[in-house]
Design a protein around this motif. Structure first.
Motif, PDB file in Angstrom:
ATOM      1  N   LEU A   1       0.839  -1.204   0.000  1.00 40.10           N
ATOM      2  CA  LEU A   1       0.000   0.000   0.000  1.00 40.10           C
ATOM      3  C   LEU A   1       0.871   1.250   0.000  1.00 40.10           C
ATOM      4  CD1 LEU A   1      -2.412  -1.177   2.843  1.00 40.10           C
ATOM      5  CD2 LEU A   1      -2.817  -1.299   0.359  1.00 40.10           C
ATOM      6  N   LEU A   2       0.261   2.387  -0.289  1.00 40.93           N
ATOM      7  CA  LEU A   2       0.993   3.666  -0.254  1.00 40.93           C
ATOM      8  C   LEU A   2       1.637   3.908   1.103  1.00 40.93           C
ATOM      9  CD1 LEU A   2      -1.364   5.973  -2.295  1.00 40.93           C
ATOM     10  CD2 LEU A   2       1.069   5.614  -2.753  1.00 40.93           C
ATOM     11  N   ALA A   3       0.993   3.457   2.179  1.00 38.68           N
ATOM     12  CA  ALA A   3       1.546   3.631   3.527  1.00 38.68           C
ATOM     13  C   ALA A   3       2.872   2.898   3.693  1.00 38.68           C
ATOM     14  CB  ALA A   3       0.554   3.145   4.576  1.00 38.68           C
ATOM     15  N   ASN A   4       3.157   1.929   2.805  1.00 39.38           N
ATOM     16  CA  ASN A   4       4.391   1.156   2.882  1.00 39.38           C
ATOM     17  C   ASN A   4       5.524   1.752   2.052  1.00 39.38           C
ATOM     18  OD1 ASN A   4       2.118  -1.475   2.597  1.00 39.38           O
ATOM     19  ND2 ASN A   4       3.220  -1.047   4.483  1.00 39.38           N
ATOM     20  N   MET A   5       5.260   2.882   1.386  1.00 38.19           N
ATOM     21  CA  MET A   5       6.266   3.493   0.519  1.00 38.19           C
ATOM     22  C   MET A   5       6.710   4.844   1.055  1.00 38.19           C
ATOM     23  SD  MET A   5       6.018   4.609  -3.524  1.00 38.19           S
ATOM     24  CE  MET A   5       6.423   3.033  -4.272  1.00 38.19           C
ATOM     25  N   ALA A   6       8.025   5.031   1.067  1.00 36.16           N
ATOM     26  CA  ALA A   6       8.609   6.357   1.323  1.00 36.16           C
ATOM     27  C   ALA A   6       9.119   6.868  -0.016  1.00 36.16           C
ATOM     28  CB  ALA A   6       9.752   6.252   2.322  1.00 36.16           C
ATOM     29  N   PHE A   7       9.102   8.171  -0.197  1.00 33.90           N
ATOM     30  CA  PHE A   7       9.610   8.767  -1.427  1.00 33.90           C
ATOM     31  C   PHE A   7      10.340  10.049  -1.093  1.00 33.90           C
ATOM     32  CE2 PHE A   7       8.844  11.576  -5.230  1.00 33.90           C
ATOM     33  CZ  PHE A   7       9.717  10.920  -6.093  1.00 33.90           C
ATOM     34  N   MET A   8      11.494  10.235  -1.725  1.00 31.94           N
ATOM     35  CA  MET A   8      12.250  11.478  -1.592  1.00 31.94           C
ATOM     36  C   MET A   8      12.412  12.082  -2.972  1.00 31.94           C
ATOM     37  SD  MET A   8      15.993  12.303   0.095  1.00 31.94           S
ATOM     38  CE  MET A   8      15.551  13.051   1.672  1.00 31.94           C
ATOM     39  N   GLY A   9      12.035  13.340  -3.094  1.00 34.83           N
ATOM     40  CA  GLY A   9      12.166  14.073  -4.342  1.00 34.83           C
ATOM     41  C   GLY A   9      12.554  15.510  -4.073  1.00 34.83           C
ATOM     42  N   ASP A  10      12.853  16.238  -5.144  1.00 33.43           N
ATOM     43  CA  ASP A  10      13.393  17.586  -4.955  1.00 33.43           C
ATOM     44  C   ASP A  10      12.714  18.684  -5.770  1.00 33.43           C
ATOM     45  OD1 ASP A  10      14.605  16.496  -7.403  1.00 33.43           O
ATOM     46  OD2 ASP A  10      15.738  18.368  -7.375  1.00 33.43           O
ATOM     47  N   ASP A  11      11.778  18.332  -6.653  1.00 32.23           N
ATOM     48  CA  ASP A  11      11.226  19.372  -7.520  1.00 32.23           C
ATOM     49  C   ASP A  11       9.745  19.127  -7.792  1.00 32.23           C
ATOM     50  OD1 ASP A  11      11.221  21.694  -9.069  1.00 32.23           O
ATOM     51  OD2 ASP A  11      12.957  21.105 -10.262  1.00 32.23           O
ATOM     52  N   GLU A  12       9.118  20.076  -8.450  1.00 33.84           N
ATOM     53  CA  GLU A  12       7.675  20.058  -8.649  1.00 33.84           C
ATOM     54  C   GLU A  12       7.123  18.770  -9.260  1.00 33.84           C
ATOM     55  OE1 GLU A  12       7.159  23.740 -10.716  1.00 33.84           O
ATOM     56  OE2 GLU A  12       7.306  24.910  -8.866  1.00 33.84           O
ATOM     57  N   PRO A  13       7.806  18.113 -10.213  1.00 37.39           N
ATOM     58  CA  PRO A  13       7.258  16.863 -10.743  1.00 37.39           C
ATOM     59  C   PRO A  13       7.121  15.752  -9.682  1.00 37.39           C
ATOM     60  CG  PRO A  13       8.906  17.731 -12.244  1.00 37.39           C
ATOM     61  CD  PRO A  13       8.978  18.553 -10.986  1.00 37.39           C
ATOM     62  N   ASP A  14       7.762  15.915  -8.544  1.00 38.48           N
ATOM     63  CA  ASP A  14       7.708  14.924  -7.469  1.00 38.48           C
ATOM     64  C   ASP A  14       6.552  15.165  -6.496  1.00 38.48           C
ATOM     65  OD1 ASP A  14      10.147  13.857  -8.451  1.00 38.48           O
ATOM     66  OD2 ASP A  14      11.255  15.380  -7.335  1.00 38.48           O
TER      67      ASP A  14
ATOM     68  N   ILE B   1      17.543  19.455   1.537  1.00 42.38           N
ATOM     69  CA  ILE B   1      17.440  20.851   1.992  1.00 42.38           C
ATOM     70  C   ILE B   1      17.395  21.834   0.821  1.00 42.38           C
ATOM     71  CG2 ILE B   1      19.937  21.218   2.288  1.00 42.38           C
ATOM     72  CD1 ILE B   1      17.218  22.596   4.625  1.00 42.38           C
ATOM     73  N   ASP B   2      18.000  21.461  -0.310  1.00 38.06           N
ATOM     74  CA  ASP B   2      18.020  22.367  -1.465  1.00 38.06           C
ATOM     75  C   ASP B   2      16.906  22.083  -2.464  1.00 38.06           C
ATOM     76  OD1 ASP B   2      19.158  19.941  -2.254  1.00 38.06           O
ATOM     77  OD2 ASP B   2      20.627  20.885  -3.580  1.00 38.06           O
ATOM     78  N   ALA B   3      15.863  21.385  -2.017  1.00 34.70           N
ATOM     79  CA  ALA B   3      14.715  21.106  -2.885  1.00 34.70           C
ATOM     80  C   ALA B   3      14.006  22.408  -3.245  1.00 34.70           C
ATOM     81  CB  ALA B   3      13.745  20.165  -2.178  1.00 34.70           C
ATOM     82  N   CYS B   4      13.212  22.341  -4.281  1.00 32.79           N
ATOM     83  CA  CYS B   4      12.366  23.451  -4.689  1.00 32.79           C
ATOM     84  C   CYS B   4      11.567  23.922  -3.465  1.00 32.79           C
ATOM     85  CB  CYS B   4      11.444  22.965  -5.806  1.00 32.79           C
ATOM     86  SG  CYS B   4      10.216  24.139  -6.342  1.00 32.79           S
ATOM     87  N   LYS B   5      11.579  25.203  -3.218  1.00 32.17           N
ATOM     88  CA  LYS B   5      10.986  25.728  -1.982  1.00 32.17           C
ATOM     89  C   LYS B   5       9.502  25.429  -1.825  1.00 32.17           C
ATOM     90  CE  LYS B   5      14.865  26.931  -0.552  1.00 32.17           C
ATOM     91  NZ  LYS B   5      15.553  25.834   0.098  1.00 32.17           N
ATOM     92  N   THR B   6       8.785  25.173  -2.910  1.00 36.46           N
ATOM     93  CA  THR B   6       7.368  24.830  -2.780  1.00 36.46           C
ATOM     94  C   THR B   6       7.172  23.423  -2.211  1.00 36.46           C
ATOM     95  OG1 THR B   6       7.268  24.104  -5.089  1.00 36.46           O
ATOM     96  CG2 THR B   6       6.609  26.382  -4.628  1.00 36.46           C
ATOM     97  N   LEU B   7       8.199  22.577  -2.288  1.00 38.78           N
ATOM     98  CA  LEU B   7       8.096  21.216  -1.754  1.00 38.78           C
ATOM     99  C   LEU B   7       8.293  21.159  -0.239  1.00 38.78           C
ATOM    100  CD1 LEU B   7       8.332  20.200  -4.712  1.00 38.78           C
ATOM    101  CD2 LEU B   7       9.809  18.423  -3.826  1.00 38.78           C
ATOM    102  N   ILE B   8       9.146  22.011   0.266  1.00 40.18           N
ATOM    103  CA  ILE B   8       9.557  21.932   1.675  1.00 40.18           C
ATOM    104  C   ILE B   8       8.372  21.859   2.646  1.00 40.18           C
ATOM    105  CG2 ILE B   8      10.856  23.103   3.514  1.00 40.18           C
ATOM    106  CD1 ILE B   8      12.660  21.805   1.327  1.00 40.18           C
ATOM    107  N   PRO B   9       7.372  22.724   2.527  1.00 39.71           N
ATOM    108  CA  PRO B   9       6.265  22.626   3.490  1.00 39.71           C
ATOM    109  C   PRO B   9       5.357  21.413   3.277  1.00 39.71           C
ATOM    110  CG  PRO B   9       5.975  24.537   2.043  1.00 39.71           C
ATOM    111  CD  PRO B   9       7.258  23.893   1.666  1.00 39.71           C
ATOM    112  N   GLU B  10       5.525  20.710   2.165  1.00 43.90           N
ATOM    113  CA  GLU B  10       4.643  19.601   1.814  1.00 43.90           C
ATOM    114  C   GLU B  10       5.150  18.227   2.242  1.00 43.90           C
ATOM    115  OE1 GLU B  10       1.687  20.188   0.575  1.00 43.90           O
ATOM    116  OE2 GLU B  10       2.024  22.326   0.271  1.00 43.90           O
ATOM    117  N   VAL B  11       6.402  18.141   2.711  1.00 42.49           N
ATOM    118  CA  VAL B  11       6.973  16.836   3.032  1.00 42.49           C
ATOM    119  C   VAL B  11       7.056  16.616   4.540  1.00 42.49           C
ATOM    120  CG1 VAL B  11       8.269  16.709   0.865  1.00 42.49           C
ATOM    121  CG2 VAL B  11       9.375  17.654   2.895  1.00 42.49           C
ATOM    122  N   ASP B  12       7.169  15.333   4.904  1.00 42.46           N
ATOM    123  CA  ASP B  12       7.281  14.959   6.316  1.00 42.46           C
ATOM    124  C   ASP B  12       8.662  15.267   6.875  1.00 42.46           C
ATOM    125  OD1 ASP B  12       4.662  13.688   6.497  1.00 42.46           O
ATOM    126  OD2 ASP B  12       5.514  12.074   5.275  1.00 42.46           O
TER     127      ASP B  12
END
Length: 175
Positions: free
Chosen positions: A109-122, A136-147
């Protein structure tokens, strides 16, 4: 490190069986070196590589998901780390669709997956998975959206820190 993991992240980490990663900007620093004949060269971080091996040793499967064409450097690095070629999803139009294929293949399930990305397509996949992360250098719009936001940049240890967090969080799992 375990005592420094917030309880919410530790709880999410307990369920992780797959870690999927974007390549450019996450597993690498995001630079593309072009050789005189058009061949692409990639720079990989040894600590990140050790983290990938650690995850696999702990029973967590590593997958790569990228919109770009995976070149020979990527396949060679994964082979060196004993990660099967079929776990490299490249030329994907939708990372969420690629994740769905992976989850169906693994019967998870989705709960069993972790994902790390850095830009809007992620972003769409980052919002869906059980545990999300960004360098830390990810697209600034991603930062507030990740755990989890790594203290390190893409290709500079961010993946290793994410994997270590997951492994430490899983230590509290009684199953």
């Amino acid at each position: 490190m375990a005592e420094n993991i917030p309880a919410e992240l530790s709880e999410k980490a307990k369920h992780i069986k797959i870690i999927a990663l974007d390549i450019d900007g996450t597993l690498t620093e995001g630079s593309i070196f072009m050789g005189p004949n058009g061949e692409e060269l990639k720079v990989f971080n040894v600590k990140d590589g050790h983290g990938l091996r650690k995850a696999e040793i702990h029973g967590i499967k590593i997958y790569l998901i990228t919109a770009r064409e995976a070149n020979q450097a990527i396949f060679q690095r994964m082979e060196d780390l004993k990660i099967p070629r079929e776990r490299v999803f490249h030329r994907v139009k939708s990372k969420t669709e690629a994740a769905d294929v992976i989850l169906e293949r693994e019967k998870l399930l989705l709960a069993n997956m972790a994902f790390m990305g850095d830009d809007e397509p992620d972003l769409s996949l980052l919002k869906r998975v059980g545990l999300s992360g960004a360098p830390i250098d990810a697209c600034k719009t991603l930062i507030p959206e990740v755990d989890f936001v790594s203290r390190f940049a893409g290709g500079k240890g961010a993946v290793r820190e994410f994997i270590d967090l997951i492994i430490e969080g899983k230590k509290f799992d009684k199953n």
